[in-house]
Design an enzyme around this catalytic site. Structure first.
Site, PDB file in Angstrom:
ATOM      1  N   GLU A 103       0.836  -1.205   0.000  1.00 26.42           N
ATOM      2  CA  GLU A 103       0.000   0.000   0.000  1.00 26.42           C
ATOM      3  C   GLU A 103       0.867   1.250   0.000  1.00 26.42           C
ATOM      4  O   GLU A 103       2.010   1.227   0.463  1.00 26.42           O
ATOM      5  CB  GLU A 103      -0.882   0.009   1.261  1.00 26.42           C
ATOM      6  CG  GLU A 103      -2.333  -0.356   1.013  1.00 26.42           C
ATOM      7  CD  GLU A 103      -3.111   0.698   0.224  1.00 26.42           C
ATOM      8  OE1 GLU A 103      -2.500   1.484  -0.520  1.00 26.42           O
ATOM      9  OE2 GLU A 103      -4.333   0.724   0.353  1.00 26.42           O
ATOM     10  N   ASP A 104       0.304   2.339  -0.500  1.00 24.89           N
ATOM     11  CA  ASP A 104       1.012   3.619  -0.449  1.00 24.89           C
ATOM     12  C   ASP A 104       0.884   4.227   0.947  1.00 24.89           C
ATOM     13  O   ASP A 104       1.859   4.675   1.534  1.00 24.89           O
ATOM     14  CB  ASP A 104       0.479   4.593  -1.512  1.00 24.89           C
ATOM     15  CG  ASP A 104      -1.038   4.741  -1.498  1.00 24.89           C
ATOM     16  OD1 ASP A 104      -1.722   4.012  -0.756  1.00 24.89           O
ATOM     17  OD2 ASP A 104      -1.551   5.603  -2.239  1.00 24.89           O
ATOM     18  N   ASP A 107      -4.473   5.344   6.150  1.00 25.99           N
ATOM     19  CA  ASP A 107      -5.033   6.548   6.779  1.00 25.99           C
ATOM     20  C   ASP A 107      -6.089   6.103   7.801  1.00 25.99           C
ATOM     21  O   ASP A 107      -5.750   5.774   8.932  1.00 25.99           O
ATOM     22  CB  ASP A 107      -5.600   7.430   5.655  1.00 25.99           C
ATOM     23  CG  ASP A 107      -6.162   8.752   6.131  1.00 25.99           C
ATOM     24  OD1 ASP A 107      -5.758   9.215   7.200  1.00 25.99           O
ATOM     25  OD2 ASP A 107      -6.997   9.341   5.424  1.00 25.99           O
ATOM     26  N   PHE A 156      -2.424  15.806   4.748  1.00 27.49           N
ATOM     27  CA  PHE A 156      -2.611  15.335   3.377  1.00 27.49           C
ATOM     28  C   PHE A 156      -1.323  15.506   2.583  1.00 27.49           C
ATOM     29  O   PHE A 156      -0.768  16.586   2.529  1.00 27.49           O
ATOM     30  CB  PHE A 156      -3.763  16.067   2.686  1.00 27.49           C
ATOM     31  CG  PHE A 156      -4.108  15.440   1.372  1.00 27.49           C
ATOM     32  CD1 PHE A 156      -4.821  14.247   1.316  1.00 27.49           C
ATOM     33  CD2 PHE A 156      -3.685  16.017   0.190  1.00 27.49           C
ATOM     34  CE1 PHE A 156      -5.108  13.640   0.104  1.00 27.49           C
ATOM     35  CE2 PHE A 156      -3.972  15.421  -1.042  1.00 27.49           C
ATOM     36  CZ  PHE A 156      -4.686  14.240  -1.076  1.00 27.49           C
ATOM     37  N   ARG A 169       1.070  12.434  -8.982  1.00 28.60           N
ATOM     38  CA  ARG A 169       1.582  11.081  -8.715  1.00 28.60           C
ATOM     39  C   ARG A 169       3.037  10.903  -9.157  1.00 28.60           C
ATOM     40  O   ARG A 169       3.763  10.087  -8.624  1.00 28.60           O
ATOM     41  CB  ARG A 169       0.746  10.020  -9.450  1.00 28.60           C
ATOM     42  CG  ARG A 169      -0.663   9.876  -8.928  1.00 28.60           C
ATOM     43  CD  ARG A 169      -1.278   8.590  -9.479  1.00 28.60           C
ATOM     44  NE  ARG A 169      -2.728   8.568  -9.322  1.00 28.60           N
ATOM     45  CZ  ARG A 169      -3.357   8.153  -8.242  1.00 28.60           C
ATOM     46  NH1 ARG A 169      -2.671   7.736  -7.194  1.00 28.60           N
ATOM     47  NH2 ARG A 169      -4.671   8.146  -8.173  1.00 28.60           N
TER      48      ARG A 169
HETATM   49  P1  IMP Z   1      -7.933   4.751   4.104  1.00 34.65           P
HETATM   50  O1  IMP Z   1      -8.845   3.726   3.492  1.00 34.65           O
HETATM   51  O2  IMP Z   1      -8.697   5.855   4.784  1.00 34.65           O
HETATM   52  O3  IMP Z   1      -6.855   4.163   5.008  1.00 34.65           O
HETATM   53  O4  IMP Z   1      -7.216   5.498   2.937  1.00 34.65           O
HETATM   54  C1  IMP Z   1      -6.347   4.834   2.159  1.00 34.65           C
HETATM   55  C2  IMP Z   1      -6.273   5.374   0.764  1.00 34.65           C
HETATM   56  O5  IMP Z   1      -6.635   6.773   0.666  1.00 34.65           O
HETATM   57  C3  IMP Z   1      -4.820   5.305   0.367  1.00 34.65           C
HETATM   58  O6  IMP Z   1      -4.533   4.076  -0.220  1.00 34.65           O
HETATM   59  C4  IMP Z   1      -4.688   6.492  -0.560  1.00 34.65           C
HETATM   60  O7  IMP Z   1      -5.009   6.099  -1.869  1.00 34.65           O
HETATM   61  C5  IMP Z   1      -5.671   7.503  -0.048  1.00 34.65           C
HETATM   62  N1  IMP Z   1      -5.021   8.482   0.876  1.00 34.65           N
HETATM   63  C6  IMP Z   1      -5.026   8.495   2.233  1.00 34.65           C
HETATM   64  N2  IMP Z   1      -4.323   9.519   2.734  1.00 34.65           N
HETATM   65  C7  IMP Z   1      -3.833  10.183   1.658  1.00 34.65           C
HETATM   66  C8  IMP Z   1      -2.974  11.333   1.523  1.00 34.65           C
HETATM   67  O8  IMP Z   1      -2.523  11.975   2.489  1.00 34.65           O
HETATM   68  N3  IMP Z   1      -2.695  11.699   0.249  1.00 34.65           N
HETATM   69  C9  IMP Z   1      -3.149  11.028  -0.860  1.00 34.65           C
HETATM   70  N4  IMP Z   1      -3.934   9.943  -0.768  1.00 34.65           N
HETATM   71  C10 IMP Z   1      -4.272   9.520   0.476  1.00 34.65           C
HETATM   72 MG    MG Z   2      -3.958   3.522  -1.961  1.00 30.16          MG
END
Ligand code: IMP
Ligand code: MG
Length: 181
Positions: A103-104, A107, A156, A169
């Site tokens: 994963e990148d 959050d 963010f 990206r």
């Molecule tokens: P989560 O499901 O809330 O954990 O969010 C995960 C996904 O939201 C990540 O895989 C990202 O694609 C996107 N995301 C979460 N935080 C950021 C950020 O700070 N910048 C850009 N994309 C984010």
């Molecule tokens: Mg992602």
């Protein structure tokens, strides 16, 4: 590294190419050390993880391993929508395999948690997650990732695969949204 403006928002430099490369190497060494088979399957979560996955997978350098791609989307603009849309599924057979999700960023943890559950339902030997970035204070769903490149506050960020409305990206470094004064 200079500030950049995307759709009226300003982002300031946060992590350099060296900062990122160092953590990618460390995570690769940890993942490799912990693998119990020589043929794990790595699952890159598109789109955000593509750049991290390319560097991590090369650094892991296990010739019998495989890489697969899956796509989920939960973000719109700079906010999590709280809903998961599976856009591209996993066709590869993971039954009995050692699976490592790449994963990148984690959050709220919703994407990570949903992915794990979906893959666990396919009866793999094990499922672990390697993420470049992790916002521990934002975690609401599931557990912490097993491998973390860099822990960050709930801000963010963009670059190195991560986008703001599909932009940014391709940046080689990571930038953070500038606080309004
Ligand atoms: P989560 O499901 O809330 O954990 O969010 C995960 C996904 O939201 C990540 O895989 C990202 O694609 C996107 N995301 C979460 N935080 C950021 C950020 O700070 N910048 C850009 N994309 C984010
Ligand atoms: Mg992602």
């Amino acid at each position: 590294m200079k500030d950049i403006t995307i759709k009226g928002l300003t982002f300031v430099p946060y992590l350099s190419r060296e900062d990122i490369a160092k953590q990618v190497e460390r995570v690769a060494a940890e993942v490799k050390r912990d693998c119990v088979t020589d043929s794990p399957i790595f699952v890159c979560v598109l789109k955000g993880a593509f750049m991290f996955a390319a560097d991590l997978y090369r650094a892991i350098d296990m010739p019998k391993s495989e890489i697969a791609f899956i796509r989920y989307k939960s973000y719109s603009g700079t906010e999590s929508t709280g809903e998961m849309n599976k856009i591209l599924g996993l066709n590869d057979d993971v039954t009995g395999r050692e699976v490592i999700i790449i994963e990148d960023i984690v959050d709220t943890g919703l994407t990570a948690h949903t992915l794990r559950s979906d893959i666990e339902a396919m009866h793999p030997m094990s499922v672990k997650m390697a993420t470049l970035l992790y916002k521990p204070e934002s975690l609401k769903h599931g557990k912490a990732p097993e491998y973390v490149g860099i822990e960050i506050p709930p801000k963010f960020i963009v670059g190195y695969g991560l986008d703001f409305d599909e932009r940014a990206r391709g940046l080689k470094e990571i930038y953070v949204l500038k606080k309004e004064d």
